[in-house]
Design an enzyme around this catalytic site. Structure first.
Site, PDB file in Angstrom:
ATOM      1  NE  ARG A  67      16.673   5.898  13.023  1.00  0.00           N
ATOM      2  CZ  ARG A  67      15.894   6.909  12.715  1.00  0.00           C
ATOM      3  NH1 ARG A  67      16.271   8.130  12.999  1.00  0.00           N
ATOM      4  NH2 ARG A  67      14.730   6.728  12.124  1.00  0.00           N
ATOM      5  CE  LYS A 167      10.485   6.561  -6.769  1.00  0.00           C
ATOM      6  NZ  LYS A 167       9.266   7.168  -7.018  1.00  0.00           N
ATOM      7  CG  HIS A 197      10.747   0.114  -9.289  1.00  0.00           C
ATOM      8  ND1 HIS A 197      10.556   1.218  -8.503  1.00  0.00           N
ATOM      9  CD2 HIS A 197       9.540  -0.223  -9.768  1.00  0.00           C
ATOM     10  CE1 HIS A 197       9.280   1.527  -8.520  1.00  0.00           C
ATOM     11  NE2 HIS A 197       8.633   0.675  -9.281  1.00  0.00           N
ATOM     12  CE  LYS A 201       7.075  -1.355 -13.299  1.00  0.00           C
ATOM     13  NZ  LYS A 201       6.499  -2.303 -12.352  1.00  0.00           N
ATOM     14  CD  GLU A 235       1.171   5.228  -8.326  1.00  0.00           C
ATOM     15  OE1 GLU A 235       1.848   4.413  -7.708  1.00  0.00           O
ATOM     16  OE2 GLU A 235       1.179   6.449  -8.095  1.00  0.00           O
ATOM     17  CG  ASP A 254       6.666   9.905  -5.885  1.00  0.00           C
ATOM     18  OD1 ASP A 254       7.684   9.515  -5.297  1.00  0.00           O
ATOM     19  OD2 ASP A 254       5.642   9.204  -6.001  1.00  0.00           O
ATOM     20  CG  HIS A 259       8.927   5.747 -12.142  1.00  0.00           C
ATOM     21  ND1 HIS A 259      10.088   5.080 -11.817  1.00  0.00           N
ATOM     22  CD2 HIS A 259       8.176   5.738 -11.024  1.00  0.00           C
ATOM     23  CE1 HIS A 259      10.017   4.692 -10.555  1.00  0.00           C
ATOM     24  NE2 HIS A 259       8.885   5.087 -10.062  1.00  0.00           N
ATOM     25  CE  LYS A 358       1.027   8.471  -4.978  1.00  0.00           C
ATOM     26  NZ  LYS A 358       1.385   7.129  -5.457  1.00  0.00           N
TER      27      LYS A 358
HETATM   28  P1  NAP Z   1      10.853   3.626   5.420  1.00  0.00           P
HETATM   29  O1  NAP Z   1       9.843   2.553   5.498  1.00  0.00           O
HETATM   30  O2  NAP Z   1      10.607   4.908   6.132  1.00  0.00           O
HETATM   31  O3  NAP Z   1      12.239   3.014   5.913  1.00  0.00           O
HETATM   32  C1  NAP Z   1      13.366   3.788   6.166  1.00  0.00           C
HETATM   33  C2  NAP Z   1      14.444   2.886   6.713  1.00  0.00           C
HETATM   34  O4  NAP Z   1      15.599   3.672   7.011  1.00  0.00           O
HETATM   35  C3  NAP Z   1      14.053   2.192   8.005  1.00  0.00           C
HETATM   36  O5  NAP Z   1      14.612   0.898   8.006  1.00  0.00           O
HETATM   37  C4  NAP Z   1      14.700   3.062   9.062  1.00  0.00           C
HETATM   38  O6  NAP Z   1      14.886   2.297  10.215  1.00  0.00           O
HETATM   39  C5  NAP Z   1      16.010   3.429   8.357  1.00  0.00           C
HETATM   40  N1  NAP Z   1      16.635   4.640   8.888  1.00  0.00           N
HETATM   41  C6  NAP Z   1      16.100   5.875   8.957  1.00  0.00           C
HETATM   42  N2  NAP Z   1      16.987   6.738   9.512  1.00  0.00           N
HETATM   43  C7  NAP Z   1      18.098   6.022   9.776  1.00  0.00           C
HETATM   44  C8  NAP Z   1      19.354   6.338  10.353  1.00  0.00           C
HETATM   45  N3  NAP Z   1      19.647   7.575  10.784  1.00  0.00           N
HETATM   46  N4  NAP Z   1      20.289   5.371  10.482  1.00  0.00           N
HETATM   47  C9  NAP Z   1      20.003   4.102  10.051  1.00  0.00           C
HETATM   48  N5  NAP Z   1      18.835   3.736   9.499  1.00  0.00           N
HETATM   49  C10 NAP Z   1      17.884   4.683   9.375  1.00  0.00           C
HETATM   50  O7  NAP Z   1      11.152   4.026   3.908  1.00  0.00           O
HETATM   51  P2  NAP Z   1      11.030   3.111   2.600  1.00  0.00           P
HETATM   52  O8  NAP Z   1       9.658   3.229   2.056  1.00  0.00           O
HETATM   53  O9  NAP Z   1      11.577   1.762   2.873  1.00  0.00           O
HETATM   54  O10 NAP Z   1      11.952   3.912   1.590  1.00  0.00           O
HETATM   55  C11 NAP Z   1      13.357   3.958   1.705  1.00  0.00           C
HETATM   56  C12 NAP Z   1      13.908   4.756   0.534  1.00  0.00           C
HETATM   57  O11 NAP Z   1      13.535   4.098  -0.677  1.00  0.00           O
HETATM   58  C13 NAP Z   1      13.328   6.165   0.444  1.00  0.00           C
HETATM   59  O12 NAP Z   1      14.287   7.033  -0.083  1.00  0.00           O
HETATM   60  C14 NAP Z   1      12.178   5.993  -0.548  1.00  0.00           C
HETATM   61  O13 NAP Z   1      11.861   7.185  -1.216  1.00  0.00           O
HETATM   62  C15 NAP Z   1      12.776   4.967  -1.500  1.00  0.00           C
HETATM   63  N6  NAP Z   1      11.770   4.189  -2.216  1.00  0.00           N
HETATM   64  C16 NAP Z   1      10.837   3.464  -1.547  1.00  0.00           C
HETATM   65  C17 NAP Z   1       9.920   2.719  -2.246  1.00  0.00           C
HETATM   66  C18 NAP Z   1       8.896   1.869  -1.555  1.00  0.00           C
HETATM   67  O14 NAP Z   1       8.166   1.147  -2.256  1.00  0.00           O
HETATM   68  N7  NAP Z   1       8.816   1.884  -0.230  1.00  0.00           N
HETATM   69  C19 NAP Z   1       9.930   2.715  -3.647  1.00  0.00           C
HETATM   70  C20 NAP Z   1      10.909   3.461  -4.311  1.00  0.00           C
HETATM   71  C21 NAP Z   1      11.817   4.179  -3.566  1.00  0.00           C
HETATM   72  P3  NAP Z   1      14.826   2.915  11.716  1.00  0.00           P
HETATM   73  O15 NAP Z   1      13.805   4.017  11.711  1.00  0.00           O
HETATM   74  O16 NAP Z   1      14.512   1.764  12.579  1.00  0.00           O
HETATM   75  O17 NAP Z   1      16.195   3.416  11.926  1.00  0.00           O
END
Ligand code: NAP
Length: 503
Positions: A67, A167, A197, A201, A235, A254, A259, A358
């Protein structure tokens, strides 16, 4: 007669023999959530490594979007800084980063705003011809359908376009089904890449090779020779910065829904006709459908819910879950153990114990195949241990098959358990690509084998929903466990009742 294949003592993975290095055609990749944790920690570094290995052509384009407004330069600086924060830096090269950064662009777009202007993204994607176009949705799942609709309305879904869904896909069966239907309204099923993911692996893929590339195992891979199976994904970290998401989800949603059930499927499925995506996914689906339901009758005995209390991990005192999340009370489980059964001919009578948590003693993921005792011991009183295969997924990837051998020396027959040892580090000297490197390139290549089909995800949710329902009906209580312990005592009692124990 088939010619016997030649084997060499020293295994070598050359670029040609390593599918992760197969070059791909130029492509465009849009990362929705391009500023998020996943993109900064995993996706951009994975793309950088594939680029430096020469796998990604130089005229490909990678567009981050979220955003907030920022310039291309600010975005490049941000992900560069994140790379150094999260990566070991071993494979870093300044020149290569500069070349890679020339592929990166940034577009601001609020996808939940119905009046949002998608022209910026359309412009960034213009003149791509019919090249592969990947939309990676690294955003909360509630945005998946809106993004797909926005892409369709903006005319960005070209014949070669595909979408990657992170996911968790929903929070239950109904929400997963709604997401699947919404996304399928825009993308055909064979253009949807539901990522887990774990499937990228090396050792998880090795499970397929181990099972279906060796004649030795198949005759033993059933209730005839196997006593029980254990799958552990432990973990040592707590919820970290994910507290607000995690407190509404818990370990069952989760970790188990995706997984652990995927690992269970790969361990238990029949041999697919080929490694084609649908052949593999159909076999996995059969396993999910054969899982015995867990209801209010068996949930109290066959499931354990736990939550970590204050304790010590790696000699460091760590806070309890409630403090980590910043709440006074929570019924969310950070640990779950389940005794599962697959009701089919192959697995009838074989308990499959799965657990994840965890703040456990250490980070490790193992699949343990515990074979039965020999039917009759000819060694008198000498202790004879049943064979066991331990597939270590992380860290220190390895496969160890514990066998009985005679301890050398005169003076009686003494037996000893020793492992036939296939430790990756002892046999391969290449760098293992991160799971996301492999999976991202599979998306570009159009290889769906390591991604979940919609019906698979829904079947997994159906099983998990029943457990959640049973916990609610029975008001199953949370067992506290000290951080640094391998879950609550009840999880050990569950196996002890069957005369088993977690390995
Ligand atoms: P995050 O750090 O909260 O990032 C969310 C992203 O989405 C940010 O770039 C945010 O940017 C953007 N966003 C949110 N609302 C938006 C909107 N209305 N329009 C456009 N962009 C928007 O989350 P994350 O950890 O990266 O995880 C993202 C997804 O991957 C989730 O579903 C999570 O469950 C999954 N996931 C994450 C991990 C991990 O290791 N982090 C692992 C497996 C799965 P702005 O707020 O600047 O818009």
């Amino acid at each position: 007669m088939a010619k016997k294949s030649k084997s060499t003592d020293k295994a070598q993975l050359t670029p040609e023999s390593h599918s992760a290095f197969l070059p791909v055609d130029s492509f465009d990749l849009v990362v929705f959530g391009g500023t998020g944790d996943l993109a900064r920690r995993k996706l951009i570094p994975a793309l950088y490594h594939r680029f430096c290995d020469g796998q990604i052509p130089k005229n490909s384009r990678i567009i981050g979007t979220s955003r907030s407004d920022r310039s291309d330069k600010a975005y490049k600086d941000e992900v560069h800084k994140a790379y150094h924060q999260f990566s070991s830096g071993e494979d870093y090269d300044d020149k290569c980063w500069d070349d890679f950064a020339s592929l990166l662009n940034y577009v601001a777009l609020d996808v939940s705003d119905e009046k949002a202007d998608w022209d910026g993204l359309a412009k960034a994607l213009s003149q791509g011809g019919d090249r592969v176009r990947v939309f990676y949705l690294a955003v909360p799942p509630k945005l998946f359908v809106d993004i797909c609709k926005g892409l369709k309305t903006a005319g960005l879904v070209t014949p070669n376009a595909r979408v990657v869904l992170e996911k968790p896909l929903g929070t239950d069966y109904a929400s997963a089904k709604a997401i699947n239907e919404g996304v399928r309204f825009v993308f055909d099923e064979n253009k949807i890449y539901r990522i887990d993911h774990y499937l990228g692996k090396e050792t998880v893929q090795n499970l397929l090779v181990l099972r279906f590339g060796n004649i030795l195992l198949e005759p033993l891979w059933s209730n005839r020779a196997i006593d029980h199976i254990e799958i552990t994904v432990a973990e040592s970290i707590g919820v970290g910065g994910r507290g607000s998401y995690y407190d509404g989800a818990g370990a069952l949603r989760d970790m188990v829904q995706n997984h652990l059930l995927q690992l269970l499927c790969l361990t238990a499925m029949e041999a697919p006709a080929s490694l084609d995506a649908d052949d593999v996914r159909t076999e996995k689906l059969k396993v999910l459908r054969a899982l015995r339901p867990i209801t209010k009758d068996n949930a109290p005995d066959d499931t354990v819910r736990g939550q970590y209390a204050r304790g010590k991990v790696d000699d460091e005192v760590v806070a309890d879950y409630l403090t980590d999340v910043g709440v006074d009370d929570s019924n969310t489980e950070t640990f779950v153990a389940i005794k599962a059964h697959i009701d089919n001919w192959r697995w009838a009578g074989v308990p499959i114990y799965i657990r994840t948590g965890k703040r456990m003693a250490e980070r490790r993921s193992d699949i343990v195949i515990q074979f039965k005792d020999v039917p009759h011991s000819v060694f008198g009183n000498a202790k004879l241990n049943a064979n066991r295969m331990v597939i270590r997924l992380q860290p220190d990837e390895a496969v160890r098959l514990w066998m009985e051998i005679k301890e050398p020396g005169a003076g009686g027959m003494r037996l000893k358990s020793l492992p036939l040892n296939l430790t990756y580090a002892d046999n391969f000297t290449v760098r293992y690509p991160d799971a996301y490197e492999r999976l991202l390139m599979d998306v570009v290549r159009g290889n769906l084998s390591l991604f979940m089909r919609g019906d698979e995800v829904e079947a997994a949710w159906k099983w998990v929903d029943q457990i959640l329902g049973a916990w609610q009906d029975t008001e199953q209580r949370l067992e506290l466990y000290q951080a640094g312990q391998d879950g609550p005592d009840k999880a050990h009692d569950m196996l002890a009742r069957d005369d088993n124990q977690w390995v």
